[in-house]
Design a protein around this motif. Structure first.
Motif, PDB file in Angstrom:
ATOM      1  N   LEU A 622      -2.265 -21.808  -5.898  1.00  0.00           N
ATOM      2  CA  LEU A 622      -2.750 -22.323  -4.607  1.00  0.00           C
ATOM      3  C   LEU A 622      -1.597 -22.861  -3.769  1.00  0.00           C
ATOM      4  O   LEU A 622      -0.605 -23.362  -4.313  1.00  0.00           O
ATOM      5  N   THR A 623      -1.746 -22.767  -2.462  1.00  0.00           N
ATOM      6  CA  THR A 623      -0.757 -23.315  -1.533  1.00  0.00           C
ATOM      7  C   THR A 623      -1.387 -24.473  -0.757  1.00  0.00           C
ATOM      8  O   THR A 623      -2.268 -24.241   0.088  1.00  0.00           O
ATOM      9  N   PRO A 624      -0.999 -25.731  -1.026  1.00  0.00           N
ATOM     10  CA  PRO A 624      -1.501 -26.856  -0.213  1.00  0.00           C
ATOM     11  C   PRO A 624      -0.911 -26.777   1.200  1.00  0.00           C
ATOM     12  O   PRO A 624       0.296 -26.543   1.369  1.00  0.00           O
ATOM     13  N   VAL A 625      -1.749 -26.976   2.200  1.00  0.00           N
ATOM     14  CA  VAL A 625      -1.327 -26.884   3.597  1.00  0.00           C
ATOM     15  C   VAL A 625      -1.761 -28.153   4.339  1.00  0.00           C
ATOM     16  O   VAL A 625      -2.917 -28.579   4.222  1.00  0.00           O
ATOM     17  N   ALA A 626      -0.808 -28.741   5.093  1.00  0.00           N
ATOM     18  CA  ALA A 626      -1.106 -29.914   5.928  1.00  0.00           C
ATOM     19  C   ALA A 626      -1.001 -29.512   7.387  1.00  0.00           C
ATOM     20  O   ALA A 626       0.002 -28.901   7.804  1.00  0.00           O
ATOM     21  N   LYS A 627      -2.031 -29.826   8.168  1.00  0.00           N
ATOM     22  CA  LYS A 627      -2.056 -29.484   9.591  1.00  0.00           C
ATOM     23  C   LYS A 627      -2.402 -30.720  10.412  1.00  0.00           C
ATOM     24  O   LYS A 627      -3.146 -31.593   9.943  1.00  0.00           O
ATOM     25  N   PHE A 628      -1.889 -30.784  11.619  1.00  0.00           N
ATOM     26  CA  PHE A 628      -2.287 -31.833  12.561  1.00  0.00           C
ATOM     27  C   PHE A 628      -3.471 -31.325  13.366  1.00  0.00           C
ATOM     28  O   PHE A 628      -3.419 -30.225  13.940  1.00  0.00           O
ATOM     29  N   ASP A 629      -4.514 -32.130  13.396  1.00  0.00           N
ATOM     30  CA  ASP A 629      -5.718 -31.749  14.126  1.00  0.00           C
ATOM     31  C   ASP A 629      -5.521 -32.016  15.609  1.00  0.00           C
ATOM     32  O   ASP A 629      -5.066 -33.096  16.009  1.00  0.00           O
ATOM     33  N   VAL A 630      -5.852 -31.049  16.449  1.00  0.00           N
ATOM     34  CA  VAL A 630      -5.766 -31.206  17.902  1.00  0.00           C
ATOM     35  C   VAL A 630      -7.104 -30.827  18.501  1.00  0.00           C
ATOM     36  O   VAL A 630      -7.920 -30.155  17.874  1.00  0.00           O
ATOM     37  N   GLU A 688      -5.727 -28.596   3.528  1.00  0.00           N
ATOM     38  CA  GLU A 688      -6.404 -27.414   3.005  1.00  0.00           C
ATOM     39  C   GLU A 688      -5.673 -26.916   1.759  1.00  0.00           C
ATOM     40  O   GLU A 688      -4.467 -27.173   1.581  1.00  0.00           O
ATOM     41  N   VAL A 689      -6.398 -26.207   0.880  1.00  0.00           N
ATOM     42  CA  VAL A 689      -5.766 -25.477  -0.228  1.00  0.00           C
ATOM     43  C   VAL A 689      -6.102 -23.997  -0.034  1.00  0.00           C
ATOM     44  O   VAL A 689      -7.268 -23.626   0.058  1.00  0.00           O
ATOM     45  N   GLN A 690      -5.065 -23.214   0.076  1.00  0.00           N
ATOM     46  CA  GLN A 690      -5.240 -21.789   0.323  1.00  0.00           C
ATOM     47  C   GLN A 690      -4.734 -20.996  -0.877  1.00  0.00           C
ATOM     48  O   GLN A 690      -3.838 -21.434  -1.600  1.00  0.00           O
ATOM     49  N   LYS A 691      -5.309 -19.811  -1.079  1.00  0.00           N
ATOM     50  CA  LYS A 691      -4.854 -18.935  -2.152  1.00  0.00           C
ATOM     51  C   LYS A 691      -3.460 -18.442  -1.816  1.00  0.00           C
ATOM     52  O   LYS A 691      -3.209 -17.941  -0.718  1.00  0.00           O
ATOM     53  N   ALA A 692      -2.518 -18.651  -2.713  1.00  0.00           N
ATOM     54  CA  ALA A 692      -1.142 -18.262  -2.451  1.00  0.00           C
ATOM     55  C   ALA A 692      -1.012 -16.753  -2.368  1.00  0.00           C
ATOM     56  O   ALA A 692      -1.767 -16.001  -3.001  1.00  0.00           O
ATOM     57  N   ARG A 693      -0.047 -16.289  -1.532  1.00  0.00           N
ATOM     58  CA  ARG A 693       0.189 -14.860  -1.412  1.00  0.00           C
ATOM     59  C   ARG A 693       0.617 -14.301  -2.777  1.00  0.00           C
ATOM     60  O   ARG A 693       1.562 -14.797  -3.396  1.00  0.00           O
ATOM     61  N   GLY A 694      -0.119 -13.326  -3.216  1.00  0.00           N
ATOM     62  CA  GLY A 694       0.193 -12.749  -4.529  1.00  0.00           C
ATOM     63  C   GLY A 694      -0.355 -13.578  -5.667  1.00  0.00           C
ATOM     64  O   GLY A 694       0.014 -13.379  -6.832  1.00  0.00           O
ATOM     65  N   GLY A 695      -1.232 -14.538  -5.356  1.00  0.00           N
ATOM     66  CA  GLY A 695      -1.719 -15.435  -6.373  1.00  0.00           C
ATOM     67  C   GLY A 695      -2.695 -14.785  -7.319  1.00  0.00           C
ATOM     68  O   GLY A 695      -3.307 -13.752  -7.041  1.00  0.00           O
ATOM     69  N   VAL A 696      -2.883 -15.426  -8.448  1.00  0.00           N
ATOM     70  CA  VAL A 696      -3.809 -14.925  -9.462  1.00  0.00           C
ATOM     71  C   VAL A 696      -5.238 -15.227  -9.039  1.00  0.00           C
ATOM     72  O   VAL A 696      -5.531 -16.278  -8.470  1.00  0.00           O
ATOM     73  N   ASN A 697      -6.114 -14.354  -9.382  1.00  0.00           N
ATOM     74  CA  ASN A 697      -7.539 -14.521  -9.155  1.00  0.00           C
ATOM     75  C   ASN A 697      -7.841 -14.517  -7.658  1.00  0.00           C
ATOM     76  O   ASN A 697      -8.675 -15.184  -7.173  1.00  0.00           O
TER      77      ASN A 697
END
Length: 697
Positions: A622-630, A688-697
């Motif tokens: 998984l890739t954890p992602v932090a975003k600023f809400d606008v 957010e947690v996103q499925k990493a590129r090339g990730g398993v499952n």
């Protein structure tokens, strides 16, 4: 200070009265006709130089005193206490009711006395300068002061007043006992400079009579901008005295009887009493016996010498107009300040809290007020003069007003040092008989300023409301603030506090003033408001409060509430990223379960994130992602400065790896402030947690 002389006619008439001499007596001594003397008294003529010299010789004064007419020319009358006789109808007052409207508290006295001085500012281009001096007397210093005060003449009145069973009598008895046992007395002198002083005649309308002779007379002469000068608030001076005793020395901004400096008088407020078989109504005055027939033997103010004002501890620092009030037997009835140090600190704190706004100057004008506090013991400095610094106690509030006065405000906050400004409408209800039927009223645009709170602020996330010459009326915490809102300070300027001119400003100032109780500490329903204004006035105040709170929420962040799903704080401030697949009835992808986050001193978001995962046979990448809400457009992604695995997971190349069968994992992350589009405290964060590129499952 050079002073213009009094007109010759009134001067001569008064001097004759002081010397118990008639016009006929003077004519006989100087060989003048009654017609000539009448012309002089009525301003139709004046004496020649040789006659002036004859007058000086007759009065026993220097020859120059007659032409100048700026100094007393008759023998000084002995000062004495004049006690008001009891009412002929048998009525009795067991104390001054006005003093019971306030607590005998140093903070209340500081608020009311300082507001009165601000209302009386003489030169609008310069600040009112105030000095609060605590002075503890004992030994020969106390003995000399009591002698100058004619204390032995007062003691029988105090003893009788203290012998009754009323509350004020018990308080007097305690004060007398303490003076007897401790052999010490605390004085509090309140001096103002660049104020009008107690101008006006002895008994008729004017500032002097409003303070010294009358009750509940505000004598408002500040162009409608006064907070209520010398009205009910003046009673706090007498309430702060354990003996109900205040001495006064005033330098006038306009001459009275040809004089301006050292107009001195004392006033005492006691309950009804009997002394020597004679009944007395309550108040007494310390001064010279009046020689005018209409007020024969009433104690009036006198033009004191420098030695006299020093003996009464009423000496002023310079010749600027203003007044010195000496509270004899000063105390703080709240009980939280008794020692000099404590009283000094409470005064400084109270003045900074109540008048920080008046002490702030801007680009086009200086501050309205400068205040200093000191403490003495028997003439020796115990605590040196301390200038009240509003920035040290209220840095964020001062920043908000300073930026407004300097024209350095923004529409939206993007940094911790900025101040946002927005206008808030106040609908002023028409006065009764002045508006048309169903007329909603006139709109006034109040000014709301908001800035992030300082780390040292004891209170935050509040709106401080003021009008007039930046008189703080009330403060409140806005309703329905989003949970997790960054602490802030807000200032609301209404009426004359907006520094604007116009009919709407005048109307708003009068409307808000009518909604205040005597303490001037809130805007609410009052008898004056409902009697002067059409129906709906109270509703307009409630709407104003609601619009202020709404404006605050608009500046710090919107609050959305979904009644079916509860408060939106975790979706709004720290939104949980839930991909569309997670919305299905059966969870098929990891989701953010909870976030615990804060913004650190560097502006970075520090967070601990818990992830809920579905059962799986293969590891999750998984890739954890932090975003600023606008509010519009795409959400900018910010970089991680730190990403650390905490529970049942590991970090590999910036991705999160969770082994099969793990249903809950926790990681810790810190964002990189260098990649933030704005300071971390001024935006909401989405995780957010996103499925990493090339990730398993």
């Amino acid at each position: 200070m050079e002073q213009p002389g009094e007109e010759f006619g009134p001067w001569l008439s008064r001097q004759l009265s002081r010397m118990d001499m008639t016009q006929s007596d003077l004519g006989d001594r100087l060989g003048l006709t009654r017609a000539v003397l009448s012309a002089w008294v009525n301003g139709r003529g004046g004496p020649r130089d040789e006659t002036k010299r004859a007058l000086a010789e007759l009065f026993g004064i220097d020859a120059a005193s007659v032409p100048s007419r700026t100094t007393a020319v008759s023998p000084e009358h002995p000062r004495r206490w004049h006690h008001r006789p009891a009412h002929a109808d048998g009525g009795r007052e067991y104390g001054n009711a006005a003093t019971f409207a306030f607590d005998a508290d140093m903070s209340v006295l500081a608020r009311e006395a300082t507001q009165n001085s601000l209302d009386e500012r003489h030169d609008p281009s310069a600040p009112v300068r105030m000095h609060y001096t605590l002075h503890e007397l004992s030994g020969e210093f106390l003995t000399d002061f009591l002698a100058a005060l004619r204390w032995e003449d007062l003691r029988p009145h105090y003893d009788q007043a203290a012998s009754a069973e009323q509350k004020v009598s018990r308080s007097l008895r305690a004060a007398l006992d303490d003076l007897e046992t401790r052999k010490s007395l605390l004085l509090l002198r309140v001096d103002d400079y660049n104020a009008n002083g107690l101008t006006g005649p002895e008994y008729q309308d004017g500032r002097f009579a409003a303070v010294v002779r009358r009750q509940l007379d505000s004598h408002k002469e500040a162009g409608g901008r006064a907070g209520g000068s010398y009205g009910l608030g003046k009673a706090t001076l007498w309430a702060a005295s354990r003996f109900g005793l205040v001495l006064i020395n005033s330098t006038l901004s306009e001459p009275y009887e040809g004089r301006t400096e050292r107009r001195v008088i004392g006033r005492l407020d006691l309950p009804w009493r009997q002394v020597g078989g004679e009944a007395f109504a309550g108040p007494a005055w310390f001064g010279e016996p009046d020689s005018e027939p209409a007020h024969k033997d009433v104690s009036r103010s006198w033009w004191a010498s420098g030695d006299v004002v020093r003996s009464l501890h009423l000496e002023r620092r310079d010749e600027a107009p203003g007044t010195s009030f000496l509270v004899v037997g000063a105390h703080d009835a709240s009980g939280d300040a008794e020692e000099l140090q404590d009283l000094h600190e409470k005064l400084v704190r109270s003045l900074a809290d109540g008048f920080w706004a008046a002490m702030i100057g801007g680009r086009d004008a200086g501050p309205l007020l400068d205040v200093r506090v000191s403490a003495l013991r028997n003439g020796h400095v115990v605590i040196g003069e301390e200038r009240v610094d509003p920035h040290s106690r209220h840095p964020a509030l001062c920043r908000a007003l300073q930026c407004h006065l300097d024209g350095r405000v923004v529409d939206v906050l993007t940094s911790a040092e900025q101040v946002a400004r927005v206008e808030v409408p106040l609908i002023v209800t028409p006065r009764k008989g002045q508006g048309r039927a169903r007329d909603k009223g006139r709109e006034h645009r109040a000014v709301l300023l908001l800035t992030p709170a300082a780390d040292t602020d004891e209170k935050h996330s509040r709106v401080v409301c003021m009008r007039g010459n930046r008189m703080t009326i009330t403060e409140h915490r806005p309703r329905e603030l989003p949970l997790g809102t960054t602490p802030f300070q807000a200032v609301l300027l209404a009426g004359y506090a907006t520094d604007r001119m116009g009919e709407d400003v005048d109307l708003a100032e009068a409307f808000l003033r009518a909604s205040e109780p005597p303490e001037h500490d809130r805007w609410d329903r009052t008898e004056e408001l409902t009697s002067l204004y059409e129906r709906g006035a109270v509703s307009r105040l409630k709407e104003f409060r609601g619009d202020v709170d709404k404006a605050v929420r608009g500046l710090v962040g919107r609050r959305d509430v979904n009644r079916a799903r509860g408060p939106a704080v975790l979706r709004d401030l720290l939104k949980l990223g839930v991909p569309a697949a997670a919305q299905r009835r059966t969870q098929s992808f990891p989701v953010v379960q909870s976030v615990d986050a804060r913004v650190d001193d560097a502006g970075a978001w520090n967070m601990t994130v818990e992830i809920k995962l579905p059962d799986a046979e293969d590891p999750w990448l998984l890739t954890p992602v932090a975003k600023f809400d606008v509010r519009s457009g795409g959400r900018p992604v910010v970089d991680w400065a730190e990403l650390v695995a905490s529970v049942d997971c590991r970090v590999e190349a910036g991705d999160l790896v969770v082994d099969p069968g793990v249903r809950t994992a926790v990681f810790h992350g810190v964002t990189d402030p260098r990649t933030h589009p704005v300071h971390g405290g001024f935006a909401r964060l989405v995780v957010e947690v996103q499925k990493a590129r090339g990730g398993v499952n």
